[in-house]
Design a protein around this motif. Structure first.
Motif, PDB file in Angstrom:
ATOM      1  N   SER A   1       0.838  -1.215   0.000  1.00  9.33           N
ATOM      2  CA  SER A   1       0.000   0.000   0.000  1.00  9.33           C
ATOM      3  C   SER A   1       0.868   1.258   0.000  1.00  9.33           C
ATOM      4  CB  SER A   1      -0.917   0.006   1.224  1.00  9.33           C
ATOM      5  OG  SER A   1      -1.587  -1.220   1.383  1.00  9.33           O
ATOM      6  N   TRP A   2       1.856   1.297   0.892  1.00 13.13           N
ATOM      7  CA  TRP A   2       2.735   2.468   0.978  1.00 13.13           C
ATOM      8  C   TRP A   2       3.531   2.649  -0.317  1.00 13.13           C
ATOM      9  CZ3 TRP A   2       2.825   5.912   5.032  1.00 13.13           C
ATOM     10  CH2 TRP A   2       2.169   5.523   6.205  1.00 13.13           C
ATOM     11  N   ASN A   3       4.071   1.559  -0.834  1.00 11.45           N
ATOM     12  CA  ASN A   3       4.894   1.661  -2.046  1.00 11.45           C
ATOM     13  C   ASN A   3       4.083   2.083  -3.264  1.00 11.45           C
ATOM     14  OD1 ASN A   3       7.242   0.922  -0.702  1.00 11.45           O
ATOM     15  ND2 ASN A   3       6.964  -1.254  -1.123  1.00 11.45           N
ATOM     16  N   LEU A   4       2.848   1.626  -3.360  1.00 12.91           N
ATOM     17  CA  LEU A   4       1.997   2.035  -4.475  1.00 12.91           C
ATOM     18  C   LEU A   4       1.737   3.535  -4.446  1.00 12.91           C
ATOM     19  CD1 LEU A   4      -0.631  -0.859  -4.584  1.00 12.91           C
ATOM     20  CD2 LEU A   4       1.027  -0.300  -6.365  1.00 12.91           C
ATOM     21  N   MET A   5       1.472   4.070  -3.262  1.00 16.85           N
ATOM     22  CA  MET A   5       1.212   5.508  -3.154  1.00 16.85           C
ATOM     23  C   MET A   5       2.469   6.322  -3.438  1.00 16.85           C
ATOM     24  SD  MET A   5      -1.841   6.481  -2.825  1.00 16.85           S
ATOM     25  CE  MET A   5      -1.255   8.148  -2.768  1.00 16.85           C
ATOM     26  N   ILE A   6       3.596   5.892  -2.901  1.00 16.20           N
ATOM     27  CA  ILE A   6       4.847   6.616  -3.152  1.00 16.20           C
ATOM     28  C   ILE A   6       5.190   6.582  -4.634  1.00 16.20           C
ATOM     29  CG2 ILE A   6       7.332   6.577  -2.733  1.00 16.20           C
ATOM     30  CD1 ILE A   6       6.740   5.618   0.105  1.00 16.20           C
ATOM     31  N   ASP A   7       5.043   5.415  -5.247  1.00 18.33           N
ATOM     32  CA  ASP A   7       5.320   5.300  -6.672  1.00 18.33           C
ATOM     33  C   ASP A   7       4.379   6.173  -7.494  1.00 18.33           C
ATOM     34  OD1 ASP A   7       6.656   3.915  -8.968  1.00 18.33           O
ATOM     35  OD2 ASP A   7       4.631   3.188  -9.318  1.00 18.33           O
ATOM     36  N   GLY A   8       3.106   6.224  -7.096  1.00 15.65           N
ATOM     37  CA  GLY A   8       2.156   7.087  -7.803  1.00 15.65           C
ATOM     38  C   GLY A   8       2.526   8.556  -7.704  1.00 15.65           C
ATOM     39  N   TYR A   9       2.885   9.000  -6.508  1.00 15.03           N
ATOM     40  CA  TYR A   9       3.302  10.391  -6.338  1.00 15.03           C
ATOM     41  C   TYR A   9       4.561  10.699  -7.155  1.00 15.03           C
ATOM     42  CZ  TYR A   9       0.047  11.606  -2.544  1.00 15.03           C
ATOM     43  OH  TYR A   9      -1.080  11.904  -1.814  1.00 15.03           O
TER      44      TYR A   9
ATOM     45  N   ASP B   1       4.953  15.134  -1.626  1.00 18.40           N
ATOM     46  CA  ASP B   1       4.008  14.184  -1.033  1.00 18.40           C
ATOM     47  C   ASP B   1       4.641  12.808  -0.888  1.00 18.40           C
ATOM     48  OD1 ASP B   1       1.927  16.062  -0.865  1.00 18.40           O
ATOM     49  OD2 ASP B   1       1.391  15.737  -2.964  1.00 18.40           O
ATOM     50  N   ALA B   2       5.432  12.397  -1.887  1.00 22.13           N
ATOM     51  CA  ALA B   2       6.101  11.096  -1.808  1.00 22.13           C
ATOM     52  C   ALA B   2       7.082  11.057  -0.639  1.00 22.13           C
ATOM     53  CB  ALA B   2       6.818  10.807  -3.119  1.00 22.13           C
ATOM     54  N   GLU B   3       7.842  12.144  -0.466  1.00 25.23           N
ATOM     55  CA  GLU B   3       8.804  12.184   0.632  1.00 25.23           C
ATOM     56  C   GLU B   3       8.109  12.168   1.979  1.00 25.23           C
ATOM     57  OE1 GLU B   3      12.599  14.904   2.142  1.00 25.23           O
ATOM     58  OE2 GLU B   3      11.355  15.540   0.449  1.00 25.23           O
ATOM     59  N   CYS B   4       6.968  12.848   2.059  1.00 25.04           N
ATOM     60  CA  CYS B   4       6.210  12.863   3.316  1.00 25.04           C
ATOM     61  C   CYS B   4       5.753  11.450   3.683  1.00 25.04           C
ATOM     62  CB  CYS B   4       5.021  13.807   3.185  1.00 25.04           C
ATOM     63  SG  CYS B   4       4.018  13.954   4.693  1.00 25.04           S
ATOM     64  N   LEU B   5       5.209  10.726   2.721  1.00 26.76           N
ATOM     65  CA  LEU B   5       4.793   9.350   2.986  1.00 26.76           C
ATOM     66  C   LEU B   5       5.981   8.465   3.317  1.00 26.76           C
ATOM     67  CD1 LEU B   5       1.985   8.342   0.438  1.00 26.76           C
ATOM     68  CD2 LEU B   5       1.820   8.633   2.906  1.00 26.76           C
ATOM     69  N   PHE B   6       7.091   8.692   2.613  1.00 26.68           N
ATOM     70  CA  PHE B   6       8.290   7.890   2.844  1.00 26.68           C
ATOM     71  C   PHE B   6       8.779   8.046   4.283  1.00 26.68           C
ATOM     72  CE2 PHE B   6      12.951   7.354   2.672  1.00 26.68           C
ATOM     73  CZ  PHE B   6      13.018   6.064   2.168  1.00 26.68           C
ATOM     74  N   GLN B   7       8.721   9.264   4.809  1.00 28.57           N
ATOM     75  CA  GLN B   7       9.148   9.501   6.182  1.00 28.57           C
ATOM     76  C   GLN B   7       8.174   8.906   7.189  1.00 28.57           C
ATOM     77  OE1 GLN B   7      12.062  10.646   6.922  1.00 28.57           O
ATOM     78  NE2 GLN B   7      12.616  11.170   4.819  1.00 28.57           N
ATOM     79  N   GLN B   8       6.891   8.775   6.813  1.00 25.83           N
ATOM     80  CA  GLN B   8       5.881   8.240   7.722  1.00 25.83           C
ATOM     81  C   GLN B   8       5.835   6.715   7.737  1.00 25.83           C
ATOM     82  OE1 GLN B   8       2.047   9.925   6.766  1.00 25.83           O
ATOM     83  NE2 GLN B   8       2.829  12.030   6.800  1.00 25.83           N
TER      84      GLN B   8
ATOM     85  N   ASN C   1      11.974   3.564  -5.199  1.00 26.73           N
ATOM     86  CA  ASN C   1      10.993   4.525  -5.712  1.00 26.73           C
ATOM     87  C   ASN C   1      11.426   5.961  -5.446  1.00 26.73           C
ATOM     88  OD1 ASN C   1       9.199   2.638  -6.773  1.00 26.73           O
ATOM     89  ND2 ASN C   1       8.010   2.486  -4.883  1.00 26.73           N
ATOM     90  N   MET C   2      11.890   6.214  -4.251  1.00 28.40           N
ATOM     91  CA  MET C   2      12.304   7.575  -3.911  1.00 28.40           C
ATOM     92  C   MET C   2      13.572   7.980  -4.670  1.00 28.40           C
ATOM     93  SD  MET C   2      10.105   8.996  -2.044  1.00 28.40           S
ATOM     94  CE  MET C   2      11.094  10.470  -1.899  1.00 28.40           C
ATOM     95  N   ILE C   3      14.536   7.082  -4.754  1.00 29.47           N
ATOM     96  CA  ILE C   3      15.764   7.394  -5.492  1.00 29.47           C
ATOM     97  C   ILE C   3      15.447   7.670  -6.953  1.00 29.47           C
ATOM     98  CG2 ILE C   3      17.963   6.439  -6.281  1.00 29.47           C
ATOM     99  CD1 ILE C   3      18.085   4.899  -3.620  1.00 29.47           C
TER     100      ILE C   3
END
Length: 469
Positions: A226-234, A242-249, A260-262
């Motif tokens: 779930s988290w990875n899908l949202m980060i990848d979408g952002y 928004d992706a970085e915010c989710l990544f930190q959470q 995904n973040m890199i």
């Protein structure tokens, strides 16, 4: 489960093994256990014994293991066809499921519909596992209407039935139908796969990313997917904040989260942040290394890409794959470091890596960047590229709306002596063919360019013949 039942059936009905190798058969719990036994039966010649061969041919467990261990969907279907042709053995539910899975992997509607007919005529027609496999097959073949008919005729559906149908709608671009089916399910009937399938469907587009976030916030239990899908979408929508915010959470991160973040920072040109995350990460696999190396190449940092490639080979246990080597060769070509290109080429030969796809094209690019007519690619590598399979040049990724791929391949085989004598000219022609084939916006232009390029190749070939005789 069906595989275990087949094994139990073998244990209770089969006679004692006359050979020690056959005595290992009851211990086979999965196809991986069966492969060494299959190899022994072949190498020792046991299969030539009529009694042993008859015993092997009449056991559905062995056939299912062979089908499941096939290296390609085509081989799996051929083995299934051979199984059906034997009157002494009947296909069970697991056999049909393996065949349907092979059809789905190959998107073979013709064979899949024939297997569907066989299932309807057999006692396995009500099997829910087979019905779910049929939904996947027809969805993969872009026949969601037929898949929905199969879905509607299932008397008692399980979670796989619902998830397969929803996933089929999403992959065929019908989010409205997927949402309608999702809404029919109560919260108690939705599992993590259901929620993640919908989140992934919405997050795949810019217009649906906010709906994906709303669904993500409603998800009762969020897992790593779930988290990875949202980060990848952002990341794909360019919303890095928004992706970085989710990544930190995230309560827990895996390799995909970091990758995904890199990748997002690299795509945005924020190379420093990407490198900082890369250095902070532990347990890097080949995917993360590829993201970093390809990111450097895409951002024009060719020296850094080569340094990271050398660091990968020297300081970690991860071996480079075709993607890594293709990116490194691109950097070598841009920098003109042909010695590094030859070293990578030697590594490819030593490890017997396939030259299909971009890796073969990258090797050609190295040859084109040379200022000398001497072949950098030796004949053992040039031959598989030019003579064995013309699809090495990404032609397989181009829509096959042209009527002459076989003719092209035969033509290059005819011109192969030119590759040995004039490799640079030959590879230039091949590169032109790739560009023309990939840029087929107007078919008439492609036909005209093909004629011109073939005429040019013939001119060079005839010049080679005159100097060689």
């Amino acid at each position: 489960m069906v595989l275990l039942l087949a094994r139990a059936n073998y244990n209770s009905h089969s006679p004692p093994a006359a050979d020690p190798a056959l005595g290992l058969l009851p211990r086979c719990k999965n196809p991986r256990d069966f492969r060494p036994l299959h190899a022994r039966l072949i190498t020792t010649g046991l299969l030539r014994d009529p009694s042993v061969a008859a015993r092997v041919r009449s056991d559905p467990f062995l056939w299912n293991a062979l089908i499941n261990s096939s290296s390609s969907p085509v081989r799996a279907l051929l083995t299934f066809s051979l199984m059906l042709s034997r009157a002494t053995v009947a296909a069970d539910a697991f056999s049909f499921s393996l065949a349907l899975r092979a059809c789905s992997r190959a998107s073979s509607l013709a064979v899949g519909s024939q297997i569907h007919s066989l299932i309807l005529k057999s006692e396995h027609s009500p099997n829910i596992y087979l019905q779910n496999a049929l939904i996947t097959l027809y969805s993969k073949c872009r026949l969601c209407g037929v898949a929905r008919q199969v879905f509607d005729r299932i008397p008692v559906r399980d979670s796989v039935s619902w998830n397969s149908m929803i996933d089929g709608y999403i992959k065929n671009g019908d989010m409205d139908a997927a949402e309608s089916l999702f809404d029919r399910l109560g919260d108690a009937d939705r599992n993590s796969v259901t929620w993640n399938t919908m989140i992934g469907g919405y997050a795949s587009s810019v217009d649906g990313i906010d709906a994906a976030r709303a669904l993500f916030d409603r998800t009762p239990v969020r897992d790593l997917v779930s988290w990875n899908l949202m980060i990848d979408g952002y990341v794909k929508c360019g919303r890095l904040a928004d992706a970085e915010c989710l990544f930190q959470q995230m309560p827990k991160r895996d390799v995909i989260s970091w990758a995904n973040m890199i990748n997002g920072y690299m795509d945005a040109g924020i190379i420093g942040m990407a490198r900082m995350l890369f250095d902070e990460m532990t347990g890097r696999d080949v995917i993360v290394w590829n993201v970093m190396i390809c990111g450097y190449v895409n951002n024009g940092k060719f020296v850094e890409a080569l340094h990271l490639f050398n660091e990968m080979r020297a300081e970690c246990d991860v071996s480079p794959d075709n993607v890594t080597l293709a990116a490194a060769l691109s950097a070598v070509s841009e920098l003109g470091r042909l010695c590094d290109g030859i070293a990578i080429h030697d590594y490819i030969k030593r490890n017997h890596l396939s030259l299909e796809g971009k890796l073969g094209v990258a090797l050609i690019d190295i040859q084109l960047s040379s200022t000398s007519d001497d072949p950098i690619l030796s004949p053992p590598v040039s031959e598989p590229i030019a003579n064995k399979n013309i699809k090495s040049f990404d032609l397989s990724q181009v829509p096959s709306n042209n009527n002459y791929p076989v003719d092209d391949q035969a033509y290059f085989v005819f011109c192969y002596p030119l590759c040995l004598r004039k490799p640079k000219q030959f590879m230039i022609i091949l590169s032109f063919f790739v560009v023309v084939r990939e840029a087929t916006v107007i078919p008439e232009w492609c036909d005209a360019m093909t004629i011109v390029l073939k005429a040019f190749a013939t001119y060079l070939y005839m010049g080679y013949c005159s100097t060689a005789t």
